[in-house]
Scaffold this active site. Structure first.
Site, short mmCIF file in Angstrom:
data_model
loop_
_atom_site.label_atom_id
_atom_site.label_comp_id
_atom_site.label_asym_id
_atom_site.label_seq_id
_atom_site.Cartn_x
_atom_site.Cartn_y
_atom_site.Cartn_z
N VAL A 239 -8.84 3.91 5.91
CA VAL A 239 -9.77 3.02 6.61
C VAL A 239 -9.69 1.60 6.04
O VAL A 239 -9.69 0.62 6.78
CB VAL A 239 -11.21 3.57 6.56
CG1 VAL A 239 -12.18 2.62 7.23
CG2 VAL A 239 -11.29 4.94 7.23
N CYS A 240 -9.60 1.48 4.72
CA CYS A 240 -9.51 0.15 4.10
C CYS A 240 -8.22 -0.55 4.51
O CYS A 240 -8.21 -1.75 4.78
CB CYS A 240 -9.58 0.28 2.57
SG CYS A 240 -11.13 0.98 1.97
N ALA A 241 -7.14 0.20 4.56
CA ALA A 241 -5.86 -0.37 4.99
C ALA A 241 -5.94 -0.82 6.44
O ALA A 241 -5.49 -1.93 6.78
CB ALA A 241 -4.74 0.66 4.80
#
Length: 165
Positions: free
Chosen positions: A58-60
């Site tokens: 999700v962060c990527a």
């Protein structure tokens, strides 16, 4: 503001900031280990994209999405802030072709996390930064704030970008 991680309530440590507040100027570490500041008056909008770790899906995705959408912004700087080491951030940005977002690390003192109230507590991710987006206007005022209610969800990109236009 209540935040959950995989449905379980978590707490946030640090100062609570709101739209209309002055954005604290905080020093962070860039990829070359130099110091770069975010917040405060800079003469441009600042999109401050906060993630727990670039080493998660999700962060990527969040960082790639802001990189794509930031390509058309001439009046804004876009940052991604995490506690990842600058070397890991650099590898991620290089591998993913991130060239419109500046990766900055809060690993030294967690000064950003404390100043912006985004340090996770009471969860398996304790000590990391929660998922959030702040938009700071050219005069240093917070004009948009989103603390994502579920850490594993993406933020509202369109609302953050609308705050710049």
């Amino acid at each position: 503001m209540s935040v959950t991680f995989k449905g379980n309530a978590v707490s946030l440590n640090g100062k609570t900031l709101n739209v209309g507040d002055n954005a604290p100027k905080v020093d962070l570490v860039a990829g070359d280990l130099s110091v770069k500041s975010v917040g405060g008056a800079s003469g441009k909008f600042q999109i401050i994209n906060v993630v727990p770790s670039l080493d998660t899906g999700v962060c990527a995705t969040q960082t790639r999405t802001f990189n794509q959408k930031a390509a058309s912004l001439s009046n804004a700087e876009v940052f991604v802030i995490s506690l990842d080491l600058p070397f890991a951030q650099g590898r991620f940005c290089s591998t993913e072709g991130i060239d419109k977002v500046s990766a900055l690390s809060d690993f030294r003192a967690k000064a950003f996390g404390e100043a912006y109230g985004v340090v996770l507590a009471g969860s398996p991710l304790e000590g990391l930064l929660t998922r959030a987006v702040f938009v700071v206007d050219p005069n240093g005022k917070i004009v948009y704030k989103e603390i994502v209610s579920e850490v594993t969800n993406e933020p509202n990109y369109d609302a953050a970008l609308a705050a710049v236009k």
